[in-house]
Design a protein around this motif. Structure first.
Motif, mmCIF file in Angstrom:
data_model
loop_
_atom_site.group_PDB
_atom_site.id
_atom_site.type_symbol
_atom_site.label_atom_id
_atom_site.label_comp_id
_atom_site.label_asym_id
_atom_site.label_seq_id
_atom_site.Cartn_x
_atom_site.Cartn_y
_atom_site.Cartn_z
ATOM 1 N N ARG A 296 0.834 -1.211 0.000
ATOM 2 C CA ARG A 296 0.000 0.000 0.000
ATOM 3 C C ARG A 296 0.866 1.257 0.000
ATOM 4 O O ARG A 296 0.523 2.257 -0.663
ATOM 5 N N ILE A 299 2.260 1.837 -3.509
ATOM 6 C CA ILE A 299 1.213 2.420 -4.355
ATOM 7 C C ILE A 299 0.999 3.882 -4.007
ATOM 8 O O ILE A 299 0.918 4.752 -4.894
ATOM 9 N N SER A 347 -0.348 -2.285 -10.875
ATOM 10 C CA SER A 347 -1.459 -3.191 -11.186
ATOM 11 C C SER A 347 -1.248 -4.547 -10.525
ATOM 12 O O SER A 347 -2.201 -5.163 -10.013
ATOM 13 N N ARG A 350 -1.893 -4.109 -6.757
ATOM 14 C CA ARG A 350 -3.323 -3.984 -6.459
ATOM 15 C C ARG A 350 -4.023 -5.333 -6.569
ATOM 16 O O ARG A 350 -4.908 -5.652 -5.764
ATOM 17 N N SER A 354 -5.930 -7.254 -3.557
ATOM 18 C CA SER A 354 -7.316 -7.734 -3.677
ATOM 19 C C SER A 354 -7.424 -9.162 -3.184
ATOM 20 O O SER A 354 -8.373 -9.528 -2.472
#
Length: 364
Positions: A296, A299, A347, A350, A354
């Motif tokens: 996180r 990102i 990407s 992420r 998820s």
């Protein structure tokens, strides 16, 4: 916890980077020139124990040093990251004899070190299979395969870390490959849009014989989680430095005059909070058992760098499109476009988050 302060570069290095940033980005300067310049400034010793030839400190100091270089040239910071990440692998490897043999030339930049573990980090997350296979022989391993994208493959010589699958069914291993060995083949530099002076190329591994003395760790699944915090933390230094440079340029271009002062201040606060969280996690070791918070942060810092360059554009206005005024901005814009795709890409991170969040939901 005491925060690690920003790194102040030697004045001579700062001037050199400012002078050559455009040429490094466009590839018009001999790319083999860069590594010795960084080495002569002592940058690769930062965060390395003094007993091993370093300047002391820890990986947070190296993150700040990479950030300081990235404020002036992301190409130079990218090369710095590759060299320092390989050094970190040696510091954490149980193969102490390999570290003792290799560290002096790496710290002095007499040899380039490349972190070929991007493929391995994807493998660890279940995104990609390993691209090099090792077949045990009577007195060595025979390696075949390749790596599509590796930085700091200096034409004068390099050593590169790679993860290899094993044909005998044993866990994958992490090895160190030398460019001087038969069968280690470097491609021409990749035709990049930016960061062209980073010695980024592909590798072909064709029947390379490797002895046990060049194994960084016999079990990649045990080693990779332990080095991932440094791998990603050092990588975050690139976003931190780029964001700082763009936000400073936004101020200098009249952010307050254009009604952007609050937006710039909010980004500065967000950046500082992320840097503090990164330093804390690297210091207390939490990222070794909890990768999601580090993902996180990677990102968040990449997003902050992107938004910072956008603020610089808005503060500069049309001047950003004039070559006489906007060369630095144009380079930072290209650099910001690169940050999200450095492996692991945003990407990929992420997608991994998820899956993590879904698993946590099922567990709850």
């Amino acid at each position: 916890m005491t925060m690690t302060p920003p790194c102040a570069l030697p004045p001579g290095l700062a001037t050199w980077l400012d002078t050559h940033a455009e040429a490094l980005d466009r590839g018009t300067l001999d790319s083999d020139t860069l590594l010795p310049v960084l080495g002569d400034a002592g940058l690769f010793r930062i965060g390395v124990p003094a007993a091993l030839g370093g300047a002391g400190g820890d990986v947070r100091d190296a993150v700040e040093a990479i950030a300081a270089v990235a404020e002036r040239s992301l190409t130079a910071a990218f090369v710095f990251w590759g060299q320092r990440a390989f050094i970190e692998y040696l510091l954490q490897s149980p193969n102490h004899s390999l570290a003792e043999r290799s560290l002096p030339s790496l710290l002095e930049a007499r040899q380039a070190g490349a972190t070929g573990l991007s493929n391995a980090m994807k493998f660890l997350s279940g995104i990609e299979s390993l691209q090099i296979e090792a077949c045990p022989q009577a007195d060595c391993w025979q390696l075949n395969g390749g790596l599509h994208w590796v930085t700091n493959l200096r034409k004068a010589g390099f050593v590169v870390a790679a993860a290899v699958s094993r044909s005998d069914g044993q866990p994958p291993a992490i090895v160190a490959l030398d460019s001087g060995w038969p069968g280690v083949q470097r491609s021409d530099d990749l035709d990049l849009v930016a960061l062209r002076g980073s010695n980024t190329a592909a590798l072909r591994i064709d029947q390379v014989a490797l002895s046990d003395e060049h194994i960084l760790h016999i079990d990649a699944r045990a080693f990779l989680p332990s080095v991932r915090p440094a791998f990603l933390g050092l990588q975050c230094g690139m976003s931190i430095g780029l964001a700082r440079a763009a936000l400073r340029a936004a101020h200098e271009s009249g952010a307050a005059r254009h009604g952007l002062a609050d937006d710039v201040a909010n980004l500065e606060n967000s950046l500082e909070q992320s840097v503090q969280a990164l330093h804390q996690g690297l210091a207390d070791g939490r990222f070794k058992t909890a990768a999601a918070p580090l993902f996180r942060l990677r990102i968040a810092l990449a997003d902050t760098a992107q938004h910072a360059v956008e603020q610089e554009l808005m503060a500069s206005g049309g001047r950003a499109y004039l070559q006489s005024h906007g060369a630095g901005f144009a380079r930072r814009w290209r650099e910001a476009a690169f940050v999200p795709i450095v492996t692991p890409s945003l990407s990929q991170l992420r997608a991994e988050l998820s899956r993590h969040d879904a698993a946590q939901g099922l567990a709850a």
